[in-house]
Write a protein that holds these residues in place. Structure first.
Motif, PDB file in Angstrom:
ATOM      1  N   GLU A 146      22.373  80.780  18.633  1.00  0.00           N
ATOM      2  CA  GLU A 146      23.211  80.086  17.881  1.00  0.00           C
ATOM      3  C   GLU A 146      23.583  79.578  16.595  1.00  0.00           C
ATOM      4  O   GLU A 146      24.529  79.262  16.079  1.00  0.00           O
ATOM      5  N   ALA A 147      22.408  79.325  16.013  1.00  0.00           N
ATOM      6  CA  ALA A 147      22.276  78.576  14.648  1.00  0.00           C
ATOM      7  C   ALA A 147      22.885  79.708  13.846  1.00  0.00           C
ATOM      8  O   ALA A 147      23.609  79.669  12.997  1.00  0.00           O
ATOM      9  N   VAL A 148      22.402  81.148  14.014  1.00  0.00           N
ATOM     10  CA  VAL A 148      22.859  82.247  13.076  1.00  0.00           C
ATOM     11  C   VAL A 148      24.455  82.280  13.309  1.00  0.00           C
ATOM     12  O   VAL A 148      25.234  82.638  12.450  1.00  0.00           O
ATOM     13  N   GLY A 149      24.879  81.923  14.575  1.00  0.00           N
ATOM     14  CA  GLY A 149      26.288  82.166  14.671  1.00  0.00           C
ATOM     15  C   GLY A 149      27.085  80.908  14.001  1.00  0.00           C
ATOM     16  O   GLY A 149      28.053  81.346  13.284  1.00  0.00           O
ATOM     17  N   LEU A 150      26.560  79.786  14.135  1.00  0.00           N
ATOM     18  CA  LEU A 150      27.169  78.723  13.355  1.00  0.00           C
ATOM     19  C   LEU A 150      27.283  78.922  11.864  1.00  0.00           C
ATOM     20  O   LEU A 150      28.374  78.906  11.321  1.00  0.00           O
ATOM     21  N   VAL A 151      26.232  79.346  11.289  1.00  0.00           N
ATOM     22  CA  VAL A 151      26.211  79.558   9.764  1.00  0.00           C
ATOM     23  C   VAL A 151      27.178  80.679   9.411  1.00  0.00           C
ATOM     24  O   VAL A 151      27.764  80.562   8.331  1.00  0.00           O
ATOM     25  N   SER A 152      27.032  81.687  10.328  1.00  0.00           N
ATOM     26  CA  SER A 152      28.145  82.680   9.997  1.00  0.00           C
ATOM     27  C   SER A 152      29.787  82.273   9.787  1.00  0.00           C
ATOM     28  O   SER A 152      30.427  82.851   9.064  1.00  0.00           O
ATOM     29  N   TYR A 153      29.819  81.493  10.866  1.00  0.00           N
ATOM     30  CA  TYR A 153      31.229  80.672  11.006  1.00  0.00           C
ATOM     31  C   TYR A 153      31.581  80.049   9.585  1.00  0.00           C
ATOM     32  O   TYR A 153      32.680  80.170   9.110  1.00  0.00           O
ATOM     33  N   LEU A 154      30.712  79.269   9.173  1.00  0.00           N
ATOM     34  CA  LEU A 154      30.732  78.617   7.819  1.00  0.00           C
ATOM     35  C   LEU A 154      30.787  79.587   6.627  1.00  0.00           C
ATOM     36  O   LEU A 154      31.759  79.349   5.767  1.00  0.00           O
ATOM     37  N   LEU A 155      30.103  80.565   6.664  1.00  0.00           N
ATOM     38  CA  LEU A 155      30.084  81.491   5.490  1.00  0.00           C
ATOM     39  C   LEU A 155      31.453  82.581   5.535  1.00  0.00           C
ATOM     40  O   LEU A 155      31.874  82.727   4.562  1.00  0.00           O
ATOM     41  N   ILE A 156      31.832  83.060   6.728  1.00  0.00           N
ATOM     42  CA  ILE A 156      32.937  83.721   6.736  1.00  0.00           C
ATOM     43  C   ILE A 156      34.145  83.123   6.402  1.00  0.00           C
ATOM     44  O   ILE A 156      34.965  83.571   5.838  1.00  0.00           O
ATOM     45  N   GLY A 157      34.215  81.734   6.834  1.00  0.00           N
ATOM     46  CA  GLY A 157      35.356  80.986   6.170  1.00  0.00           C
ATOM     47  C   GLY A 157      35.079  79.891   5.131  1.00  0.00           C
ATOM     48  O   GLY A 157      35.318  78.964   4.954  1.00  0.00           O
ATOM     49  N   PHE A 158      34.103  80.480   4.153  1.00  0.00           N
ATOM     50  CA  PHE A 158      33.567  79.790   2.893  1.00  0.00           C
ATOM     51  C   PHE A 158      34.819  79.404   2.392  1.00  0.00           C
ATOM     52  O   PHE A 158      34.947  78.287   1.572  1.00  0.00           O
ATOM     53  N   ASN A 169      37.024  83.466  10.391  1.00  0.00           N
ATOM     54  CA  ASN A 169      35.788  82.802  11.248  1.00  0.00           C
ATOM     55  C   ASN A 169      36.045  82.254  12.497  1.00  0.00           C
ATOM     56  O   ASN A 169      35.157  82.124  13.375  1.00  0.00           O
ATOM     57  N   MET A 170      37.309  81.846  12.706  1.00  0.00           N
ATOM     58  CA  MET A 170      37.484  81.387  14.095  1.00  0.00           C
ATOM     59  C   MET A 170      37.499  82.463  15.220  1.00  0.00           C
ATOM     60  O   MET A 170      37.001  82.565  16.145  1.00  0.00           O
ATOM     61  N   LYS A 171      37.984  83.648  14.690  1.00  0.00           N
ATOM     62  CA  LYS A 171      37.776  84.829  15.459  1.00  0.00           C
ATOM     63  C   LYS A 171      36.398  85.421  15.778  1.00  0.00           C
ATOM     64  O   LYS A 171      35.997  85.525  16.775  1.00  0.00           O
ATOM     65  N   ALA A 172      35.718  85.351  14.806  1.00  0.00           N
ATOM     66  CA  ALA A 172      34.231  85.679  15.085  1.00  0.00           C
ATOM     67  C   ALA A 172      33.618  84.479  15.939  1.00  0.00           C
ATOM     68  O   ALA A 172      32.678  84.887  16.999  1.00  0.00           O
ATOM     69  N   PHE A 173      33.822  83.305  15.682  1.00  0.00           N
ATOM     70  CA  PHE A 173      33.174  82.172  16.685  1.00  0.00           C
ATOM     71  C   PHE A 173      33.673  82.433  18.071  1.00  0.00           C
ATOM     72  O   PHE A 173      32.775  82.290  18.889  1.00  0.00           O
TER      73      PHE A 173
END
Length: 668
Positions: A146-158, A169-173
């Motif tokens: 879940e942590a890598v998923g959360l950080v990827s959300y932050l990075l995709i929507g940087f 980033n919402m789609k990925a989440f």
């Protein structure tokens, strides 16, 4: 010697860098932010290399609890580390690629106002991924997951002011939440019937679990649990139909494409299934499911790469296809081959993504390959490293990708599973497709006409003059801080496969990490016949069908896009409906938006209006208020303020009370 303190240092050093850069970024400044995060990842990489040496050469292992978080009855929730061949390899891949990305980011994000925040995010991601691969229990695995998923959300929507990035980033989440729901159901089933969150204890009970049925059905319990776990892998490792988030994630900065969506995060699902091999080996049904999903992803996502014009999206669809290859290897129980391809792919795909970023820098942020061409003489280092990465990707003999990809094909050919026939066709046909789209991009970017002088497809960064002509930006080689990581990634892209194939596929490197039932699943035995001799396998590779298919793909791309561009234009006209299907990505997004999202919206609206407004607000809240008001109105009529009325009511009340009490005695 592998000690607990060493492992804690490896895991926590990137976290320390992330905290400093994230919370004290303004204080330490840009130089301080990248220095502390790079130093943290460097410490992790050096420590990981020590661990790999101890595991591979000295045969050391580590499996212990570091911290006991919670005890409920007989259930222990712990933080612990498991270090064996699989873990040590993943630790080195994650930290090395992360280190290269950190260095590369100094040049790529030089002018971005979110410089410190970006370094904090990528360092936090490295910590999360290390916690995932080093875990010895399902609780810590789920935390890292879940942590890598959360950080990827932050990075995709940087770039959060960009609407497309916010949508991506919402789609990925959301898509990953679908997969994660299946993942936690699988963990819950294993916990409920196995009684433990520890890997070793659960694997020890695998035989017992395989004999149980799923309550209320004829299904096998272990099959259901494995399929649920794999649904989690489908989301994280972008398998059909949960693949839709990965191409859109290219909205984030290029460095995160290399770090998250090529080398580490998307391979978390592959790693997880390999780690769970003692469970998957007991269910051919689950393996067939894995094999079919991987085959579809490997072939059909490759087709989508053919029609992409954004340089990053071409590489993104290549990632989807290669993840399909890894999943196919898992499905035929060739788990060592799957993680071997995971390792080789991490290097050459990170190289291709960072090479694409270098091209974007040289092209002044233009990502359309139709506006490029002839960049070879302007960007020689990027050209050469991209060529090496492309040759590795298509499986050229003696390159890293050849050893891993051909091993997958050998394993699938030897498999006896019902779905193996379709899988073999998919992975063999995918060789031609991969070579075609890879060298289509390579030729359009680095060879042919210099189209950047008269861009046929000007983009948002081009500012045309009064005559409609965009200003010509002559490309240039990227600074050393960008091309040095390319060179360092190119080296393992060429040599790492031949160097490590024998110990990983024939030797005992994974002896206590991965379990394969060789009697029922002969794929690894077929691989072992060839994998012991790297040079001989590469020489023989020139005589095999995959090599000639790859060569045919390269030749076709050369013919279509350098010598006779009228041919693909004619195909476009003739195969217009096919191109329409490909441009709409098989209508997965349309289905999700018009059926699933619309259905969810209708259901939400019905629950809102019918449940919230009508039932809760209308009946329970407002209705009760109206009932109280109505009752109060009736009672208020009895309060006249006249004494004789109150006396009458009292007399009637006393009479009624006496009648009620005396009536039973009067009627005896």
């Amino acid at each position: 010697m592998i000690s607990q303190n060493l492992l804690l240092t490896i895991a926590l050093a990137p976290l320390f860098g992330a905290i400093v850069a994230g919370l004290f970024g303004k204080t330490v400044g840009r130089r301080g932010a990248h220095t502390v995060t790079i130093l943290g990842v460097l410490i992790s990489f050096v420590g990981s290399m020590f661990v790999l040496k101890a595991v591979a050469m000295d045969g050391e292992r580590f499996n212990a609890t570091v911290y006991e978080w919670l005890v409920i009855g007989g259930l222990k929730m712990e933080i612990g580390f498991l270090v064996d061949g699989l873990t040590a390899m993943m630790m080195c891949v994650v930290t090395f690629v992360s280190l290269m990305v950190h260095i590369y980011t100094i040049g790529y994000m030089e002018e971005d106002p979110g410089y410190q925040r970006f370094f904090s995010y990528i360092s936090l991601f490295t910590f999360s991924m290390l916690m995932l691969v080093m875990s010895n229990n399902f609780l810590q695995l789920f935390f890292g997951w879940e942590a890598v998923g959360l950080v990827s959300y932050l990075l995709i929507g940087f770039w959060f002011k960009k609407p497309s990035a916010v949508f991506a980033n919402m789609k990925a989440f959301l898509v990953n939440r679908v997969g994660d729901f299946g993942f936690i159901l699988g963990i819950g089933l294993l916990l409920a019937y196995g009684g433990s969150l520890n890997y070793g204890e659960t694997f020890a009970k695998a035989g017992e679990l395989s004999k149980l049925g799923f309550p209320g059905t004829d299904w096998n319990l272990l099959t259901v649990a494995c399929i649920c776990l794999f649904i989690g892998a489908m989301g994280k490792s972008a398998q059909v139909p949960l693949h839709v988030w990965l191409p859109d994630s290219m909205e984030g900065p290029t460095p995160i494409s290399a770090l998250i969506h090529a080398a580490t995060m998307v391979t978390a699902g592959i790693f997880m299934v390999a780690r769970m091999s003692p469970l998957f080996e007991l269910s051919d049904t689950a393996l067939n499911f894995v094999l079919i999903i991987g085959s579809i992803t490997a072939l059909f996502m490759g087709f989508l790469g053919i029609i992409q014009n954004d340089i990053k999206r071409v590489v993104a669809y290549s990632t989807l296809s290669q993840l399909g290859y890894m999943t196919v290897a898992l499905g035929v129980s060739a788990y060592p081959v799957a993680v071997f391809h995971l390792m080789t792919h991490a290097f050459f795909k990170a190289l291709l993504f960072l090479g694409a970023g270098s091209v974007i820098i040289g092209m002044h942020h233009d990502q359309d390959i139709r506006n490029m061409g002839g960049l070879r003489k302007y960007m020689p280092i990027t050209w050469l490293t991209s060529l090496l990465g492309s040759l590795a990707l298509i499986g050229t003999p003696f390159f890293s990708g050849f050893y891993s990809k051909d091993s997958i094909i050998l394993a699938v050919h030897a498999s006896t599973l019902p779905a193996a026939g379709f899988a073999y066709f998919a992975v063999v046909a995918g060789v031609f497709v991969t070579a075609f789209y890879s060298f289509r991009m390579y030729f359009l970017v680095f060879h042919g006409e210099e189209r950047f002088r008269h861009k046929p497809y000007p983009g948002e960064h081009d500012h045309p003059d009064e005559h409609g002509h965009a200003h010509v930006h002559v490309p240039h080689e990227s600074p050393a801080v960008v091309w040095v990581p390319l060179v360092l990634l190119a080296i393992p892209s060429v040599v790492i496969g031949g160097m490590t194939m024998a110990p990983m596929l024939v030797g005992d490197f994974f002896k206590d990490s991965i379990f394969v039932d060789a009697a029922r699943h002969p794929g690894m035995a077929a691989v072992a016949e060839h994998a012991g001799h790297a040079v001989a396998m590469a020489v023989h590779g020139f005589q095999t069908l995959p090599f000639w298919l790859a060569l045919g793909g390269v030749f076709t791309a050369w013919l279509f896009y350098l010598k006779a561009p009228a041919i693909p234009a004619a195909f476009d006209r003739v195969l217009g409906p096919v191109r329409t299907v490909l441009e709409n990505k098989y209508y997965f997004d349309a289905f999700n938006e018009r059926v699933l999202a619309a259905g969810a919206r209708l259901l939400g609206t019905a629950l809102w209006k019918g449940g919230d407004q009508a039932l809760i607000d209308g009946v329970m809240v407002n209705g009760s208020a109206r009932g109280v008001g109505l009752l109060a109105g009736l009672v208020r009529r009895a309060q006249t303020g006249q004494l004789y009325w109150y006396a009458l009511v009292m007399v009637v009340g006393v009479f009624g009370f006496l009648t009620w009490r005396l009536w039973p005695m009067l009627t005896r």
